[in-house]
Design a protein around this motif. Structure first.
Motif, short mmCIF file in Angstrom:
data_model
loop_
_atom_site.label_atom_id
_atom_site.label_comp_id
_atom_site.label_asym_id
_atom_site.label_seq_id
_atom_site.Cartn_x
_atom_site.Cartn_y
_atom_site.Cartn_z
N GLY A 198 35.97 9.72 59.29
CA GLY A 198 36.59 8.99 58.19
C GLY A 198 36.30 7.51 58.26
O GLY A 198 36.11 6.85 57.23
N ALA A 199 36.22 6.96 59.47
CA ALA A 199 35.91 5.55 59.64
C ALA A 199 34.52 5.22 59.11
O ALA A 199 34.30 4.17 58.51
N ALA A 201 33.03 6.73 56.64
CA ALA A 201 33.14 6.73 55.18
C ALA A 201 33.80 5.45 54.68
O ALA A 201 33.38 4.87 53.67
N VAL A 202 34.83 5.00 55.38
CA VAL A 202 35.50 3.75 55.01
C VAL A 202 34.53 2.59 55.10
O VAL A 202 34.49 1.72 54.22
N TYR A 203 33.72 2.56 56.15
CA TYR A 203 32.74 1.48 56.30
C TYR A 203 31.73 1.50 55.16
O TYR A 203 31.35 0.46 54.62
N ALA A 204 31.28 2.69 54.77
CA ALA A 204 30.27 2.79 53.71
C ALA A 204 30.82 2.29 52.37
O ALA A 204 30.06 1.76 51.56
N ASN A 219 44.85 2.62 66.45
CA ASN A 219 44.02 3.59 67.15
C ASN A 219 43.00 2.86 68.02
O ASN A 219 42.14 2.13 67.53
N ARG A 220 43.07 3.05 69.33
CA ARG A 220 42.23 2.31 70.26
C ARG A 220 40.76 2.65 70.09
O ARG A 220 39.89 1.78 70.21
N GLU A 221 40.45 3.91 69.81
CA GLU A 221 39.05 4.31 69.69
C GLU A 221 38.42 3.75 68.42
O GLU A 221 37.25 3.37 68.42
N LEU A 222 39.19 3.67 67.34
CA LEU A 222 38.66 3.07 66.13
C LEU A 222 38.47 1.58 66.32
O LEU A 222 37.52 0.99 65.80
N LEU A 223 39.37 0.94 67.05
CA LEU A 223 39.20 -0.48 67.35
C LEU A 223 37.93 -0.71 68.17
O LEU A 223 37.21 -1.68 67.95
#
Length: 231
Positions: A198-199, A201-204, A219-223
């Motif tokens: 999902g991250a 897709a959000v970036y795109a 969320n530590r992994e998304l950071l």
């Protein structure tokens, strides 16, 4: 023929994720383009259906924002390389995914990157998601193309499945040279994978700022993913 790719999550979880994607999408006339490239060789067969189900949830969430076009690209068998049209309809895209099954053959990551470079000359691609487990090609030419994609502003979100050291080395290099991000792909961590896909897709659709807001939920992994993209 692969199994049905209907999402496995409960409706409340999916609805929350879709609403979050709607909130984070950038509202302008230029929709984001995400190239989703998948290794469909035989080595991925044991986890193929489960992995596709997780990927389908990302597609459904991103399509709900109305801001993302997705092209599916995959390789398998003896020099089989396929790509679809650009979809803004999740159902049509999932129909394409349902028709794919794994078939033994060598990796063709080079053809994925060559295709991405050609597509970029027609319409800029905002992000590439690459999912695979190994590499049987010469690494240096692939890294050169990843660097060229980086110059075009097209980062690769590379997701490596399994424990093949050459595959992991390549996927890390592709992410670094393109200005993208690397993550392990482990179907035992379904929630983590769903968020990471999902991250992408959000970036795109919204770029780094939108991804930082998405990751800012704690969320530590998304950071960590956003930290890679800042480098």
């Amino acid at each position: 023929m692969g199994k049905s790719l209907k999402p496995a999550s409960n409706s409340t979880e999916i609805e929350a994720f879709i609403n979050q994607a709607k909130d984070l999408a950038v509202r302008d006339t230029n929709r984001g383009r995400l190239l989703f490239a998948m290794d469909a060789t035989a080595s991925r067969s044991p986890t193929w259906d489960h992995a596709c189900r997780l990927q389908s949830e990302m597609f459904l969430a991103s399509a709900a924002s109305g801001q993302l076009l997705v092209q599916l690209c995959y390789y398998r068998g003896y020099r089989e390389f396929h790509y679809t049209s650009w979809f803004d309809n999740a159902s049509a895209l999932l129909d394409q995914m349902n028709a794919v099954s794994c078939l033994g053959g060598h990796t063709q990551i080079g053809r994925v990157l060559e295709h991405a470079l050609r597509e970029n000359t027609l319409h800029p691609i905002n992000a590439i998601v690459l999912v695979g487990d190994c590499c049987e090609e010469s690494i240096d030419p692939l890294c050169e193309m990843a660097g060229e994609l980086g110059l075009h502003g097209t980062p690769i979100f590379s997701f490596h499945e399994g424990n093949d050291p050459n595959g992991r080395l390549l996927f890390e290099q592709l992410a670094r040279l393109s200005g993208g991000a690397f993550a392990r792909f482990n179907i035992n961590s379904a929630n983590r994978l769903r968020e990471l896909l999902g991250a992408a897709a959000v970036y795109a659709t919204g770029g780094l700022k939108a991804l930082e807001r998405y990751a800012g939920k704690g969320n530590r992994e998304l950071l960590a993913l956003t930290q890679q993209l800042r480098k």
